[in-house]
Each structure stands twice: as C-alpha cells, then as structure tokens.
Design an enzyme around this catalytic site. Sequence first.
Site, PDB file in Angstrom:
ATOM      1  N   TYR A  95       0.835  -1.207   0.000  1.00  0.00           N
ATOM      2  CA  TYR A  95       0.000   0.000   0.000  1.00  0.00           C
ATOM      3  C   TYR A  95       0.867   1.252   0.000  1.00  0.00           C
ATOM      4  CZ  TYR A  95      -4.575  -2.153   0.542  1.00  0.00           C
ATOM      5  OH  TYR A  95      -5.741  -2.844   0.318  1.00  0.00           O
ATOM      6  N   GLU A 135      -8.622  -6.129   5.532  1.00  0.00           N
ATOM      7  CA  GLU A 135      -7.932  -7.300   4.989  1.00  0.00           C
ATOM      8  C   GLU A 135      -7.284  -8.125   6.091  1.00  0.00           C
ATOM      9  OE1 GLU A 135      -5.522  -5.482   1.925  1.00  0.00           O
ATOM     10  OE2 GLU A 135      -7.351  -4.727   0.977  1.00  0.00           O
TER      11      GLU A 135
END
Length: 394
Positions: A95, A135
């Site tokens: 990310y 997640e």
Amino acid sequence: MLSNQTIEIVKATAPLIAETGPKLTAHFYDRMFTHNPELKDIFNMSNQRNGDQREALFNAICAYAANIENLPALLGAVEKIAHKHTSFLITKDQYQIVGKHLIATIDELFNPGQEVLDAWAEAYGVLANVFIQREEQIYQANASQEGGWRGLREFELVGKQLESEHICSFVFKPTDGSKVTKYKPGQYLGIYINSDKFENQEIRQYSLSSSVQENTYRISVKREQGGKVSNYLHDELNIGDKVKLAAPAGDFFMDVDTNTPVVLISAGVGLTPTLSMLESLTEHHAPVTWVHATENSKHHAFKEHVNQLVTAKENMNALIWYNQPTAEDKIGEDFHFTGFVNLHEIEAALKQDNVQVYFCGPVGFMQHVAKQLQELGVPQEQFHYECFGPHKVV
C-alpha cells in the site's frame, strides 16, 4: 478522520482527475511497474494490457473523491476489493508503494503544488488504512477456521474432467493431508502459477464450483482464446502436479435460510458460482429456480449433473436458453428457449416475497439481466452479481 481542508482540496481537484480519464491510471501503472517491477508478479498483466484494471482503478479513485464526505457509501466497494486483495496476499508495505506512485503521478501530470499533493496523500492514507484493517480481519478469519491458513498452501491436482467443449474442472487436495477450510457458496479460490512458460508469476481467481467438501476444492475453468492461465491449466496441468492456493475469499456468496426463495441465473462459465450455490441447496425448503444460457449442447457444462440435482427435488426447477442450438439439440429436452434470456418466463418466481437472485456471466449478459430485474420490480437489495475480472457496475 480527514481534515476539512483536505476534504475541500480533494473535492476541488476531483474534476481535474475525472477529466484526465484512465490516462491517469495508465501513467500510474507504467510508473509503478518501472520502479517496482516485482509487483508484476502480483498484478494480472493481461488486465493491464486490455485496460480493464486501469479503468477499474480510475473509477475507484473517482468514486472515492466523489464520496470523500460520505465514506460509508464506499463500504460495499471496500468489501469487494478487500476480499480480492487477500486472494493476492496484498501487504501493508505494498500500500505504501502504491501511495508513493499515485502521488507522484498526480504531481507529474498536473504539478498542482505541495498543498494539493499533501491533501491527496492524506486522503489515500486514510483509505489505505481502511483496506489494511479489513484485509487483516479477513486474513485472521481464514487462518482461525478449521482447515484454514494464511498465505499460500500447497495442493495437488487429484481430479481433472472436461465438462463441455471449453470448460474443464480441476479438483485439488492439500499435500499435507489435512482438511480444507469451509467457504460460502459463490466464493472463489486464488491459484498461483509459476512456470518457465511465463515471464512473471500468474495469479488468478476462479469460483469454487461445488458445495463445500471436507478435503478438496473444485474449480471449473473456461479455456479463453489467448488466455495464458486458462490454456496452461487445460493443456499443461496434470494429475499429481502441485500448485499453491490462497484461501477462499469473495463478497459474492449465498447466505439464506431454508425458507427463502432463490433464483440462480448464469451464462456460460458464469454458472460456476451458481452451481456451488445450487449444490448447497439440497436441503432447501423454498422454491429454487435455475436459469442458464449458453450457445448449445456442446457448450453446456454440467448439463446432466444439474438435471439430476433439479429432478431429485420437487421445489427445484431449471430453464435453459440456447442461443445457437445445433441440429441435434432438442427443444424441451436439451433446452427450453432460444435467443437471449427473457426473465418474464420466470416472472412468478421473481415475484415471490423476499426472493434472492444471484447471477453471473459476461458483463453484457448481466446488464441485460439487471435491467429485466428492475423492470419486473425486484428490489435492488435482493439481487446480487459477480464480475469475473475487475469489477464493473451493471
């Protein structure tokens, strides 16, 4: 929480982003793969070449900017993407890489000044944290179940069967001999292929095509023209070969009580998730309607299997559409209707109280189905669909 200043800056610059179109995400991906080529082992490069992934990311960025003051409106999209990310085993560090290249892309294309870059960086950081947290919850939930795991697990191909001219089923069993985690009917499995035939690792998601089994998973894959992985699986993967799998995931699944009417609609290989649902409804009390569309009997996968399931239960009914029946195909025996699916033929089933409709197939087919469902008055919250590949709104 985002600062008011950040919200105002993102809102003010969102039209510029939207006006640029997928050129923005094309620049982003080109930049990221140049500086971080290792990510080519994660991303589906076929979707990069055909532009689907670039369009999907662009739409996601625009949706985020449009809902910057109403983030709960994005929760459905977040859930869908988070499940897909866990199948790719996306990490927190990745990310950060994506964020770095996204902000650099905005800078290189627009040169908007540091204040704007800082605002978009803050906005991205908030969204990234939402994904990271969700997640992690999915990873932990998968690992904590009986037969569950986190990361990759080695499986052996123990069954391979041609279901139609273009669809083949693959049955996998873990090499450690232990159980596999349960999944919800409609979810998919992540398969990781490393072969000297491919430049990069290839990751694909395929719907699980059977009801839950204790020790095995089954997927059913259509041979796509020019499809790297589908052709590899059909031609190269043999009984006894080993593959690595990520745990089942996906936000498209059936979760109904036994008294809820169900309608399952599919076209082509889109029957794989709905077949998993149908197999899971053998103890269902309410009516179950199976609708399937395909070219003809040569393309009609699981024909006999579905017939056996449906004829064994009084509450189940199946209707089949052939678009181009062969001379040997018999109406009333092999299929019921020609042409495109006409849901008015099952209007009574769709008018049942609280009926839940699940459909999957090519995007054009699903748009056709969604339009008819709306015309027939089925509330949008009662129909559910799955796109193979990057998500599209139907």
